[in-house]
Design a protein around this motif. Sequence first.
Motif, PDB file in Angstrom:
ATOM      1  N   CYS A 132     -11.294  -1.466   7.329  1.00 27.88           N
ATOM      2  CA  CYS A 132     -12.223  -1.592   6.198  1.00 27.88           C
ATOM      3  C   CYS A 132     -13.069  -2.835   6.457  1.00 27.88           C
ATOM      4  O   CYS A 132     -12.532  -3.935   6.618  1.00 27.88           O
ATOM      5  CB  CYS A 132     -11.447  -1.729   4.893  1.00 27.88           C
ATOM      6  SG  CYS A 132     -12.536  -1.903   3.482  1.00 27.88           S
TER       7      CYS A 132
ATOM      8  N   THR B  51      -4.006  -5.802   2.281  1.00 30.71           N
ATOM      9  CA  THR B  51      -4.208  -6.027   3.718  1.00 30.71           C
ATOM     10  C   THR B  51      -3.279  -7.086   4.321  1.00 30.71           C
ATOM     11  O   THR B  51      -3.434  -7.447   5.489  1.00 30.71           O
ATOM     12  CB  THR B  51      -5.683  -6.412   3.990  1.00 30.71           C
ATOM     13  OG1 THR B  51      -6.060  -7.440   3.084  1.00 30.71           O
ATOM     14  CG2 THR B  51      -6.605  -5.231   3.816  1.00 30.71           C
TER      15      THR B  51
ATOM     16  N   GLY C 141       5.944  -5.423   8.128  1.00 32.75           N
ATOM     17  CA  GLY C 141       7.354  -5.113   7.877  1.00 32.75           C
ATOM     18  C   GLY C 141       8.029  -4.348   8.995  1.00 32.75           C
ATOM     19  O   GLY C 141       9.244  -4.430   9.160  1.00 32.75           O
TER      20      GLY C 141
ATOM     21  N   THR D  88       0.428  -5.035  12.737  1.00 31.40           N
ATOM     22  CA  THR D  88      -0.582  -4.043  12.373  1.00 31.40           C
ATOM     23  C   THR D  88      -0.065  -2.628  12.612  1.00 31.40           C
ATOM     24  O   THR D  88       0.550  -2.370  13.646  1.00 31.40           O
ATOM     25  CB  THR D  88      -1.851  -4.278  13.243  1.00 31.40           C
ATOM     26  OG1 THR D  88      -2.134  -5.665  13.227  1.00 31.40           O
ATOM     27  CG2 THR D  88      -3.054  -3.521  12.744  1.00 31.40           C
TER      28      THR D  88
ATOM     29  N   GLY E 201       0.820  -1.208   0.000  1.00 33.44           N
ATOM     30  CA  GLY E 201       0.000   0.000   0.000  1.00 33.44           C
ATOM     31  C   GLY E 201       0.855   1.259   0.000  1.00 33.44           C
ATOM     32  O   GLY E 201       0.583   2.214  -0.753  1.00 33.44           O
TER      33      GLY E 201
ATOM     34  N   ARG F  76      -0.937 -10.605   5.113  1.00 35.79           N
ATOM     35  CA  ARG F  76      -1.303 -11.976   5.501  1.00 35.79           C
ATOM     36  C   ARG F  76      -2.475 -11.975   6.469  1.00 35.79           C
ATOM     37  O   ARG F  76      -3.345 -12.824   6.434  1.00 35.79           O
ATOM     38  CB  ARG F  76      -0.113 -12.633   6.190  1.00 35.79           C
ATOM     39  CG  ARG F  76       0.707 -13.431   5.230  1.00 35.79           C
ATOM     40  CD  ARG F  76       1.932 -13.945   5.908  1.00 35.79           C
ATOM     41  NE  ARG F  76       3.032 -13.840   4.981  1.00 35.79           N
ATOM     42  CZ  ARG F  76       4.301 -13.783   5.310  1.00 35.79           C
ATOM     43  NH1 ARG F  76       4.646 -13.778   6.574  1.00 35.79           N
ATOM     44  NH2 ARG F  76       5.224 -13.715   4.406  1.00 35.79           N
TER      45      ARG F  76
HETATM   46  C1  LIG Z   1       7.940 -11.107  12.277  1.00 32.91           C
HETATM   47  C2  LIG Z   1       7.988 -11.011  10.780  1.00 32.91           C
HETATM   48  C3  LIG Z   1       9.229 -11.021  10.134  1.00 32.91           C
HETATM   49  C4  LIG Z   1       9.294 -10.880   8.734  1.00 32.91           C
HETATM   50  N1  LIG Z   1      10.526 -10.763   8.148  1.00 32.91           N
HETATM   51  C5  LIG Z   1      10.599 -10.528   6.820  1.00 32.91           C
HETATM   52  C6  LIG Z   1      11.852 -10.272   6.185  1.00 32.91           C
HETATM   53  O1  LIG Z   1      12.901 -10.211   6.823  1.00 32.91           O
HETATM   54  N2  LIG Z   1      11.885 -10.104   4.842  1.00 32.91           N
HETATM   55  C7  LIG Z   1      10.754 -10.127   4.079  1.00 32.91           C
HETATM   56  O2  LIG Z   1      10.852  -9.960   2.866  1.00 32.91           O
HETATM   57  N3  LIG Z   1       9.542 -10.325   4.661  1.00 32.91           N
HETATM   58  C8  LIG Z   1       9.440 -10.512   5.997  1.00 32.91           C
HETATM   59  N4  LIG Z   1       8.210 -10.691   6.592  1.00 32.91           N
HETATM   60  C9  LIG Z   1       7.024 -10.655   5.725  1.00 32.91           C
HETATM   61  C10 LIG Z   1       6.708  -9.220   5.310  1.00 32.91           C
HETATM   62  O3  LIG Z   1       6.615  -8.408   6.436  1.00 32.91           O
HETATM   63  C11 LIG Z   1       5.428  -9.239   4.486  1.00 32.91           C
HETATM   64  O4  LIG Z   1       5.607 -10.106   3.377  1.00 32.91           O
HETATM   65  C12 LIG Z   1       5.100  -7.854   3.944  1.00 32.91           C
HETATM   66  O5  LIG Z   1       4.987  -6.944   5.000  1.00 32.91           O
HETATM   67  C13 LIG Z   1       3.814  -7.907   3.118  1.00 32.91           C
HETATM   68  O6  LIG Z   1       3.447  -6.628   2.770  1.00 32.91           O
HETATM   69  P1  LIG Z   1       1.920  -6.241   2.495  1.00 32.91           P
HETATM   70  O7  LIG Z   1       1.922  -4.796   2.177  1.00 32.91           O
HETATM   71  O8  LIG Z   1       1.356  -7.166   1.500  1.00 32.91           O
HETATM   72  O9  LIG Z   1       1.127  -6.535   3.846  1.00 32.91           O
HETATM   73  P2  LIG Z   1       1.400  -6.158   5.380  1.00 32.91           P
HETATM   74  O10 LIG Z   1       2.779  -5.676   5.567  1.00 32.91           O
HETATM   75  O11 LIG Z   1       0.932  -7.275   6.204  1.00 32.91           O
HETATM   76  O12 LIG Z   1       0.445  -4.910   5.621  1.00 32.91           O
HETATM   77  C14 LIG Z   1      -0.957  -5.022   5.592  1.00 32.91           C
HETATM   78  C15 LIG Z   1      -1.554  -3.899   6.424  1.00 32.91           C
HETATM   79  O13 LIG Z   1      -2.964  -3.911   6.234  1.00 32.91           O
HETATM   80  C16 LIG Z   1      -3.604  -3.635   7.466  1.00 32.91           C
HETATM   81  N5  LIG Z   1      -4.947  -4.208   7.408  1.00 32.91           N
HETATM   82  C17 LIG Z   1      -5.284  -5.538   7.380  1.00 32.91           C
HETATM   83  N6  LIG Z   1      -6.616  -5.684   7.265  1.00 32.91           N
HETATM   84  C18 LIG Z   1      -7.129  -4.435   7.240  1.00 32.91           C
HETATM   85  C19 LIG Z   1      -8.441  -3.916   7.134  1.00 32.91           C
HETATM   86  N7  LIG Z   1      -9.513  -4.723   6.980  1.00 32.91           N
HETATM   87  N8  LIG Z   1      -8.618  -2.575   7.165  1.00 32.91           N
HETATM   88  C20 LIG Z   1      -7.560  -1.728   7.284  1.00 32.91           C
HETATM   89  N9  LIG Z   1      -6.281  -2.156   7.367  1.00 32.91           N
HETATM   90  C21 LIG Z   1      -6.068  -3.492   7.340  1.00 32.91           C
HETATM   91  C22 LIG Z   1      -2.736  -4.282   8.514  1.00 32.91           C
HETATM   92  O14 LIG Z   1      -2.907  -3.649   9.756  1.00 32.91           O
HETATM   93  C23 LIG Z   1      -1.328  -4.056   7.934  1.00 32.91           C
HETATM   94  O15 LIG Z   1      -0.731  -2.902   8.447  1.00 32.91           O
HETATM   95  C24 LIG Z   1       8.099 -10.819   7.974  1.00 32.91           C
HETATM   96  C25 LIG Z   1       6.861 -10.842   8.610  1.00 32.91           C
HETATM   97  C26 LIG Z   1       6.790 -10.934   9.993  1.00 32.91           C
HETATM   98  C27 LIG Z   1       5.442 -10.926  10.657  1.00 32.91           C
END
Ligand SMILES: Cc1cc2nc3c(=O)[nH]c(=O)nc-3n(C[C@H](O)[C@H](O)[C@H](O)COP(=O)(O)OP(=O)(O)OC[C@H]3O[C@@H](n4cnc5c(N)ncnc54)[C@H](O)[C@@H]3O)c2cc1C
Length: 465
Positions: free
Chosen positions: A175, A211, A69, A63, A14, A213
């Motif tokens: 959302c 959103t 991240g 969150t 996002g 995982r």
């Molecule tokens: C502890 C941990 C360590 C990690 N280490 C690594 C690493 O070293 N390297 C790597 O590449 N990846 C790593 N990852 C994975 C990486 O963080 C994710 O792959 C990445 O953040 C995915 O990005 P995203 O934007 O798809 O979703 P996310 O980063 O999960 O962001 C989604 C956002 O949407 C929000 N959201 C969810 N549902 C709703 C809703 N209905 N309404 C409003 N907001 C909502 C959440 O609050 C969240 O902030 C790790 C993950 C964790 C948990």
Amino acid sequence: MKYDVIIIGAGPAGIFTALEMIKKQSSKKIVIVEKGCSISKRRCPKATTKKCVNCKPYCHITTGFSGAGAFSDGKLSLSSEVGGDLPSLIGVDKAEETIKYADSIYLEFGADPKVEGLNVGDKVKEIRKNAIKSGLKLVDCPIRHLGTEAAQEIYLKIENYLLEQGVEIRFDTVCKDIIVEDGTCKGVILANAKKQEEEETLEADDVVIATGRKGADWLEKVCERHDVAHQPGTVDIGVRVEVRNEIMEDVNNVLYESKLIGYPLPFKNKVRTFCQNPGGFVSQENYDNNLAIVNGHSYKKLKSENTNLAILCSHNFSEPFNQPIEYAKKVGELVNMLGNGQILVQRFGDILEGKRTWQDELNQSNVKPTMPDAIAGDITSAMPYRTMVNIINFIKAVDTVVPGFASNETLLYSPEIKFYSNRIKMDDEFTTNIQGLHCLGDSSGWTRGLMMASVMGVLMGRRLV
Ligand SMILES: Cc1cc2nc3c(=O)[nH]c(=O)nc-3n(C[C@H](O)[C@H](O)[C@H](O)COP(=O)(O)OP(=O)(O)OC[C@H]3O[C@@H](n4cnc5c(N)ncnc54)[C@H](O)[C@@H]3O)c2cc1C
């Protein structure tokens, strides 16, 4: 309220959508809706409580601005071979090109210029030779390690930059649903994350769902409700392995992260290492339904005596079953049940001997768990047979590459689950069968990491300018 673009979720996918629109001088009215809070307010109380207190209404680890991240290790995988199947949607060349571009943005906001794991030299050849001997593939993947503290600083700078550039960010806002009329997405229904009954409607020409995982489950329901075309994807179930740094020293020094893939007998399912944290800490993430899942991270400065990494086993289902998320959750719940709601840990030797691990036995080992509140027990009583056999045979194969990896004292924490399911069907411009609706990042089922989620955001941003 009417916007040009509504982005749900302030994770890397996002954020990079909005960032790229701003960088391309878009004058469109953009709002980011985020369930959690600003990165400056994200705090995990476990640092003081020493125990996960299951924060409500959301877990600060997963969150808030920068999504999963922020508290992650911040390892940017600079290869299209790692981080999900996005290259099969957009093409490998475009993926590689955009990785370089997204990486340059991380550098611009202060990422460490050093790149680890360039996989050259005789030591890598030796590691690869041993991997081949035991039927494993060593994947080349350069890594830029942000480190948890630095990642937070970088994302804070990005948050401030977006706000300065006029992007509206609605924190503590969830959302609940999207509005679809005649095959077109018209907007979203929001609620306060703390007082869910207070609803508000926003309209926009384009709605981007990113959103993560945690939101994959919610997105699946949205897809069902509004006939968004999707297909069940893979779910990865496994364990987090922890050993002393000495065991992993050669691999850590040469590769930083050893990405090994195998297809062990008898099932020949894909089993792989993931998210290796030299000197790192095993951590816990809590999902909304109280599911406790194990993970791992490492800090740039604070180091432990251990290295942890995930071993994940891919599960694909065929007819008539199509609920991989539910399946993985049930496995996780069963493991949690045995651990009284906590993460379970067992020694590899005990697994082979068919006995549970006792707390006293953990204290006898060289390796001290970096997750002290994990419960010593028996993960094999809850993990599916097929998954467990895959993991055991894979660990034995890795022992050829990393002698000592299959030691009696090696720790296996469970459950480690990656919910990537529910792959949204989209064209290469990320448009779904619903006009104006786009799905990005981990919740779309196309990415599995910071870099690929960022790449998807960049491409979305260019498309929406
Ligand atoms: C502890 C941990 C360590 C990690 N280490 C690594 C690493 O070293 N390297 C790597 O590449 N990846 C790593 N990852 C994975 C990486 O963080 C994710 O792959 C990445 O953040 C995915 O990005 P995203 O934007 O798809 O979703 P996310 O980063 O999960 O962001 C989604 C956002 O949407 C929000 N959201 C969810 N549902 C709703 C809703 N209905 N309404 C409003 N907001 C909502 C959440 O609050 C969240 O902030 C790790 C993950 C964790 C948990």
